[in-house]
Design an enzyme around this catalytic site. Sequence first.
Site, mmCIF file in Angstrom:
data_model
loop_
_atom_site.group_PDB
_atom_site.id
_atom_site.type_symbol
_atom_site.label_atom_id
_atom_site.label_comp_id
_atom_site.label_asym_id
_atom_site.label_seq_id
_atom_site.Cartn_x
_atom_site.Cartn_y
_atom_site.Cartn_z
ATOM 1 C CG HIS A 1 -3.225 -3.070 3.959
ATOM 2 N ND1 HIS A 1 -2.109 -2.388 4.462
ATOM 3 C CD2 HIS A 1 -4.096 -2.146 3.378
ATOM 4 C CE1 HIS A 1 -2.340 -1.133 4.201
ATOM 5 N NE2 HIS A 1 -3.577 -0.925 3.662
ATOM 6 C CD GLU B 1 -0.370 -5.153 6.230
ATOM 7 O OE1 GLU B 1 -0.136 -5.631 5.228
ATOM 8 O OE2 GLU B 1 -0.659 -3.813 6.221
ATOM 9 C CB CYS C 1 -1.086 0.105 1.294
ATOM 10 S SG CYS C 1 -2.283 1.287 1.123
#
Lengths: 196, 293
Positions: A170, A172, A79
């Site tokens: 994302h 994560e 991002c």
Amino acid sequence: MTKIGVLALQGAVREHIQSLEACGVEAVAIKRTEQLDEVDGLILPGGESTTMRRLIDKYDFLNPLKEFVRTGKPMFGTCAGLILLAKNIVGYSEPHLGVMDVTVERNSFGRQVDSFEADLAIKDVAESFTAVFIRAPHIVEAGENVEVLSKHNGRIVAAREGQFLGCSFHPELTDDHRLTAYFVGMVEEAKQKQLA
Amino acid sequence: MRTGTDRVKRGMAEMQKGGVIMDVVNAEQAKIAEEAGAVAVMALERVPSDIRAAGGVARMADPRIIEEVINAVSIPVMAKARIGHIVEARVLEAMGVDYIDESEVLTPADEEYHLLKSDYTVPFVCGCRDLGEAARRIGEGASMLRTKGEPGTGNIVEAVRHIRKVNAQVRKVVSMNEDELMTEAKLLGAPYEILLEIKRLGRLPVVNFAAGGVATPADAALMMQLGSDGVFVGSGIFKSENPAKFARAIVEATTHYQDYKLIAELSKNLGTPMKGIEISSLAPEARMQERGW
């Protein structure tokens, strides 16, 4: 043991560290430039790219990061991190690190109410990967040596160029660590080459 | 493609971690905030200390101000709606505001019920003073929390009280046996499912920022040290003598909250910070933190 840093000036640092640890490598939050010497690869996390850039300048991270790139060690931008890596940013005359041969557009899917989750196919990583897009950028144009790994509605959202890996979303934020594992693979490969 | 999911709404707040969100009342202030490294701005008609001074009913800002701020910066823009004011919240959502603060700084529209925040695509941040309040707001769908502190006072004491309380209660829940959680839920006035989630995660399921009384770089660093994920600064910045310098100092102190030499440097020659208010001098009805149920 392979050691991977996460640039920890601002943003989703903890999640990347957990994801790296889940992949079986040591993760380090990088707050000072000298810490860059001790890691084999680096993640530029999501956050606010404008804020991160201010802090990169303030703490003289720009040249150490470029030096890190010159050593051939892999970098993964998610991002805001992808925006930091890109050679060109739509509407801006100067890039940040400007090392990955892509042109990105910021907030290109709209404002927060337009943020979304979607299931993507990512080449060499997963046939179906739940990707979380938050005020996300996308790759408008990719240079000839850039391998497009994934598209969403015709827009490039993940790509690799040699030592660089970048994605709009994302990884994560979910428990699916396959894209992180792919990056760990890149880092381990680069490390082997340097040893050889 | 799925919009407005918990992951998307909570994730947005995760990206703000370690950052500073600044109150602004016009485009010019918003640009100063962005330039200083703010991760977001809160568009308001008046900062809390002016709301306090003006008295009367405080409402959602004039949409023109919000629009002006949205057009001025590329970082996310937040705005405040009154507690329980469904239409103010829907208007802000329709305008493309990135985050809504259902805020006790404004005069509540409903003295019994908060917004059902899970109904909205836009994420919400809400204030809390203890875990019961925090968990009720998460139960209603808040994707981010902040301590209430006592807004517009420039006095950090209430924010400190609230973050310590919430974190102590989280530690307690995490260390409890699962068969003790229902009674704890009853005692706290907290939804049982949220306590289960906290126990499973070992922390709050959403980001928790500090707010309400941050007036100096050292205050911001203190809140980070006490376990806040980031800092809201309301009246502190644009009520100081040199807002741009002050804003940069707060941002840096938040990032490097344990680098005390740096904080000393940052704090030099900042000019007079906003004048503070001793909390005991505020009449109970003048305490914004009491608003919320």
